[in-house]
Design a protein around this motif. Structure first.
Motif, PDB file in Angstrom:
ATOM      1  N   HIS A   1     -12.308  -5.515   2.671  1.00  0.00           N
ATOM      2  CA  HIS A   1     -13.049  -4.280   2.432  1.00  0.00           C
ATOM      3  C   HIS A   1     -12.179  -3.051   2.703  1.00  0.00           C
ATOM      4  CE1 HIS A   1     -17.437  -5.946   2.670  1.00  0.00           C
ATOM      5  NE2 HIS A   1     -16.674  -6.589   1.792  1.00  0.00           N
ATOM      6  N   THR A   2     -11.299  -3.150   3.668  1.00  0.00           N
ATOM      7  CA  THR A   2     -10.419  -2.019   3.965  1.00  0.00           C
ATOM      8  C   THR A   2      -9.371  -1.846   2.863  1.00  0.00           C
ATOM      9  OG1 THR A   2     -10.739  -2.462   6.325  1.00  0.00           O
ATOM     10  CG2 THR A   2      -8.956  -0.961   5.728  1.00  0.00           C
ATOM     11  N   LEU A   3      -8.853  -2.957   2.361  1.00  0.00           N
ATOM     12  CA  LEU A   3      -7.879  -2.876   1.274  1.00  0.00           C
ATOM     13  C   LEU A   3      -8.485  -2.260   0.017  1.00  0.00           C
ATOM     14  CD1 LEU A   3      -5.900  -6.233   1.549  1.00  0.00           C
ATOM     15  CD2 LEU A   3      -4.954  -3.920   1.719  1.00  0.00           C
ATOM     16  N   GLU A   4      -9.798  -2.441  -0.177  1.00  0.00           N
ATOM     17  CA  GLU A   4     -10.457  -1.823  -1.332  1.00  0.00           C
ATOM     18  C   GLU A   4     -10.381  -0.304  -1.279  1.00  0.00           C
ATOM     19  OE1 GLU A   4     -14.406  -3.344  -1.277  1.00  0.00           O
ATOM     20  OE2 GLU A   4     -13.816  -5.370  -1.925  1.00  0.00           O
ATOM     21  N   ARG A   5     -10.142   0.247  -0.097  1.00  0.00           N
ATOM     22  CA  ARG A   5     -10.051   1.688   0.073  1.00  0.00           C
ATOM     23  C   ARG A   5      -8.609   2.192   0.057  1.00  0.00           C
ATOM     24  NH1 ARG A   5     -14.473  -0.429   1.793  1.00  0.00           N
ATOM     25  NH2 ARG A   5     -16.393   0.795   2.010  1.00  0.00           N
ATOM     26  N   ALA A   6      -7.670   1.278  -0.157  1.00  0.00           N
ATOM     27  CA  ALA A   6      -6.247   1.636  -0.162  1.00  0.00           C
ATOM     28  C   ALA A   6      -5.722   1.709  -1.587  1.00  0.00           C
ATOM     29  CB  ALA A   6      -5.442   0.607   0.635  1.00  0.00           C
ATOM     30  N   GLN A   7      -4.689   2.534  -1.788  1.00  0.00           N
ATOM     31  CA  GLN A   7      -4.011   2.575  -3.075  1.00  0.00           C
ATOM     32  C   GLN A   7      -2.900   1.535  -3.085  1.00  0.00           C
ATOM     33  OE1 GLN A   7      -4.493   4.355  -6.134  1.00  0.00           O
ATOM     34  NE2 GLN A   7      -3.055   2.688  -6.600  1.00  0.00           N
ATOM     35  N   ILE A   8      -3.033   0.552  -3.961  1.00  0.00           N
ATOM     36  CA  ILE A   8      -2.029  -0.491  -4.085  1.00  0.00           C
ATOM     37  C   ILE A   8      -0.946  -0.008  -5.059  1.00  0.00           C
ATOM     38  CG2 ILE A   8      -1.585  -2.902  -4.649  1.00  0.00           C
ATOM     39  CD1 ILE A   8      -3.481  -2.447  -2.268  1.00  0.00           C
TER      40      ILE A   8
ATOM     41  N   LEU B   1      -5.652  -0.247   9.038  1.00  0.00           N
ATOM     42  CA  LEU B   1      -4.680  -0.765   8.082  1.00  0.00           C
ATOM     43  C   LEU B   1      -3.679   0.326   7.742  1.00  0.00           C
ATOM     44  CD1 LEU B   1      -5.192  -3.151   5.183  1.00  0.00           C
ATOM     45  CD2 LEU B   1      -4.158  -0.949   4.629  1.00  0.00           C
ATOM     46  N   ALA B   2      -2.385  -0.021   7.758  1.00  0.00           N
ATOM     47  CA  ALA B   2      -1.356   0.998   7.532  1.00  0.00           C
ATOM     48  C   ALA B   2      -0.145   0.420   6.822  1.00  0.00           C
ATOM     49  CB  ALA B   2      -0.927   1.627   8.858  1.00  0.00           C
ATOM     50  N   HIS B   3       0.582   1.309   6.173  1.00  0.00           N
ATOM     51  CA  HIS B   3       1.882   0.976   5.593  1.00  0.00           C
ATOM     52  C   HIS B   3       2.904   0.906   6.717  1.00  0.00           C
ATOM     53  CE1 HIS B   3       5.811   2.026   3.713  1.00  0.00           C
ATOM     54  NE2 HIS B   3       5.390   1.207   2.776  1.00  0.00           N
ATOM     55  N   THR B   4       3.596  -0.226   6.842  1.00  0.00           N
ATOM     56  CA  THR B   4       4.584  -0.434   7.909  1.00  0.00           C
ATOM     57  C   THR B   4       5.831  -1.073   7.292  1.00  0.00           C
ATOM     58  OG1 THR B   4       3.495  -2.544   8.430  1.00  0.00           O
ATOM     59  CG2 THR B   4       2.908  -0.626   9.786  1.00  0.00           C
ATOM     60  N   PRO B   5       6.885  -0.321   7.040  1.00  0.00           N
ATOM     61  CA  PRO B   5       8.054  -0.856   6.343  1.00  0.00           C
ATOM     62  C   PRO B   5       8.946  -1.779   7.158  1.00  0.00           C
ATOM     63  CG  PRO B   5       8.377   1.456   6.883  1.00  0.00           C
ATOM     64  CD  PRO B   5       6.959   1.131   7.229  1.00  0.00           C
TER      65      PRO B   5
ATOM     66  N   VAL C   1       0.870  -1.175   0.000  1.00  0.00           N
ATOM     67  CA  VAL C   1       0.000   0.000   0.000  1.00  0.00           C
ATOM     68  C   VAL C   1       0.906   1.224   0.000  1.00  0.00           C
ATOM     69  CG1 VAL C   1      -1.931  -1.153   1.131  1.00  0.00           C
ATOM     70  CG2 VAL C   1      -0.183  -0.043   2.535  1.00  0.00           C
ATOM     71  N   ARG C   2       0.402   2.325  -0.553  1.00  0.00           N
ATOM     72  CA  ARG C   2       1.244   3.508  -0.709  1.00  0.00           C
ATOM     73  C   ARG C   2       1.798   3.965   0.636  1.00  0.00           C
ATOM     74  NH1 ARG C   2       2.780   6.793  -4.256  1.00  0.00           N
ATOM     75  NH2 ARG C   2       1.461   5.920  -5.904  1.00  0.00           N
ATOM     76  N   THR C   3       3.061   4.418   0.622  1.00  0.00           N
ATOM     77  CA  THR C   3       3.691   4.973   1.816  1.00  0.00           C
ATOM     78  C   THR C   3       2.806   6.061   2.418  1.00  0.00           C
ATOM     79  OG1 THR C   3       5.925   4.523   1.000  1.00  0.00           O
ATOM     80  CG2 THR C   3       5.707   6.236   2.672  1.00  0.00           C
ATOM     81  N   GLY C   4       2.637   6.007   3.734  1.00  0.00           N
ATOM     82  CA  GLY C   4       1.789   6.981   4.420  1.00  0.00           C
ATOM     83  C   GLY C   4       0.354   6.523   4.602  1.00  0.00           C
ATOM     84  N   THR C   5       0.003   5.365   4.032  1.00  0.00           N
ATOM     85  CA  THR C   5      -1.374   4.857   4.153  1.00  0.00           C
ATOM     86  C   THR C   5      -1.729   4.587   5.603  1.00  0.00           C
ATOM     87  OG1 THR C   5      -1.399   3.859   1.947  1.00  0.00           O
ATOM     88  CG2 THR C   5      -2.899   2.920   3.590  1.00  0.00           C
ATOM     89  N   TRP C   6      -2.889   5.104   6.004  1.00  0.00           N
ATOM     90  CA  TRP C   6      -3.464   4.796   7.324  1.00  0.00           C
ATOM     91  C   TRP C   6      -4.974   4.890   7.143  1.00  0.00           C
ATOM     92  CZ3 TRP C   6      -6.750   5.940  11.179  1.00  0.00           C
ATOM     93  CH2 TRP C   6      -6.495   5.414  12.452  1.00  0.00           C
ATOM     94  N   ILE C   7      -5.635   3.745   7.175  1.00  0.00           N
ATOM     95  CA  ILE C   7      -7.070   3.676   6.864  1.00  0.00           C
ATOM     96  C   ILE C   7      -7.798   2.973   7.995  1.00  0.00           C
ATOM     97  CG2 ILE C   7      -8.801   2.752   5.275  1.00  0.00           C
ATOM     98  CD1 ILE C   7      -6.678   2.807   3.093  1.00  0.00           C
TER      99      ILE C   7
ATOM    100  N   VAL D   1       4.755   2.713  -7.864  1.00  0.00           N
ATOM    101  CA  VAL D   1       3.976   2.964  -9.072  1.00  0.00           C
ATOM    102  C   VAL D   1       2.555   2.434  -8.845  1.00  0.00           C
ATOM    103  CG1 VAL D   1       3.774   2.492 -11.542  1.00  0.00           C
ATOM    104  CG2 VAL D   1       6.034   2.719 -10.493  1.00  0.00           C
ATOM    105  N   ASP D   2       1.547   3.280  -9.066  1.00  0.00           N
ATOM    106  CA  ASP D   2       0.169   2.865  -8.875  1.00  0.00           C
ATOM    107  C   ASP D   2      -0.171   1.691  -9.780  1.00  0.00           C
ATOM    108  OD1 ASP D   2      -0.020   4.949  -7.113  1.00  0.00           O
ATOM    109  OD2 ASP D   2      -1.235   6.231  -8.419  1.00  0.00           O
ATOM    110  N   VAL D   3      -0.946   0.747  -9.231  1.00  0.00           N
ATOM    111  CA  VAL D   3      -1.422  -0.385 -10.029  1.00  0.00           C
ATOM    112  C   VAL D   3      -2.924  -0.438  -9.944  1.00  0.00           C
ATOM    113  CG1 VAL D   3       0.679  -1.718  -9.711  1.00  0.00           C
ATOM    114  CG2 VAL D   3      -1.213  -2.037  -8.126  1.00  0.00           C
ATOM    115  N   SER D   4      -3.551  -0.986 -10.958  1.00  0.00           N
ATOM    116  CA  SER D   4      -5.005  -1.103 -10.988  1.00  0.00           C
ATOM    117  C   SER D   4      -5.371  -2.552 -10.716  1.00  0.00           C
ATOM    118  CB  SER D   4      -5.561  -0.688 -12.357  1.00  0.00           C
ATOM    119  OG  SER D   4      -5.254   0.661 -12.621  1.00  0.00           O
ATOM    120  N   ASP D   5      -6.222  -2.730  -9.732  1.00  0.00           N
ATOM    121  CA  ASP D   5      -6.685  -4.091  -9.411  1.00  0.00           C
ATOM    122  C   ASP D   5      -8.060  -4.329 -10.035  1.00  0.00           C
ATOM    123  OD1 ASP D   5      -5.307  -4.398  -6.041  1.00  0.00           O
ATOM    124  OD2 ASP D   5      -4.409  -4.543  -8.011  1.00  0.00           O
TER     125      ASP D   5
END
Length: 212
Positions: free
Chosen positions: A122-129, A25-29, A4-10, A208-212
């Protein structure tokens, strides 16, 4: 790799049989970041019936680490299905915590598995992959007199420009795939009439944004 994109927190909530399932759900490196997020959610919802979690992280040049925790739910009915959702999506560097407030109706093992996996899905559907790409960086030192033209040419050819600095000369940092080295060098020679030679820099990761 995908993430998920860096900075994601949903945060997203669903209700099933009067039980509330609140997913964070969050980006955690790193594994430390993942465990910090889990601890933070537990502190935020100390009265919850359960705070179940799953994460997948892959630090640079290290093996992938996956972990799940049922937090008191029957073994394999919460954390494992959450982790399975992340892995089916081929994601790394992401953590999900599902906070449950029991609504009085037992869901059974199958119902719990569906509830926890659905909460994460459902939460991942709201995230930018995004796709994480490892690119090689090259520095171009260009005289000011034609730096603007060189930069425009690079952008027109869809070459990724990381940074531009105007010092004694213009420093244009580009990033390309390893397979594109020869083509890139040829392009620079062509648009600079052989006056600019790329200097290698350490590799860089881009999203790089991807389309699911």
């Amino acid at each position: 790799m995908r993430s998920v994109r860096t900075g994601t927190w949903i945060r997203h909530e669903i209700e099933i049989q009067r039980s509330r399932f609140i997913t964070t759900l969050a980006h955690t490196p790193t594994e430390e970041d993942a465990r910090d997020l889990i601890a933070l959610v537990r502190e935020e919802f100390p009265d919850a019936t359960h705070n179940c979690s799953a994460f997948v992280v892959k630090p640079n040049k290290l093996n992938e680490i996956g972990h799940s925790n049922d937090d008191g739910e029957p073994s394999g009915t919460a954390g494992a299905p959450m982790l399975d959702v992340l892995r089916r999506q081929r994601l790394v560097n992401v953590t999900a915590v599902v906070t449950r407030y029991f609504g009085g109706t037992l869901l059974g093992a199958g119902g719990l598995i569906r509830a926890y996996s659905t909460s994460v899905s459902h939460t991942l559907e709201r995230a930018q992959i995004v796709e994480i790409r490892q690119l090689d960086q090259w520095l171009l030192q260009v005289p000011h007199s034609y730096a603007g033209r060189i930069e425009a040419e690079l952008r027109n050819r869809d070459i990724h420009i990381v940074n531009v600095e105007y010092l004694e000369t213009a420093h244009i940092t580009c990033a390309v795939t390893p397979a594109a080295h020869h083509e890139f060098a040829s392009t620079i020679a062509q648009i600079s009439a052989g006056a600019v030679t790329p200097t290698p820099l350490p590799p860089i990761s881009i999203e790089v944004d991807v389309s699911d």
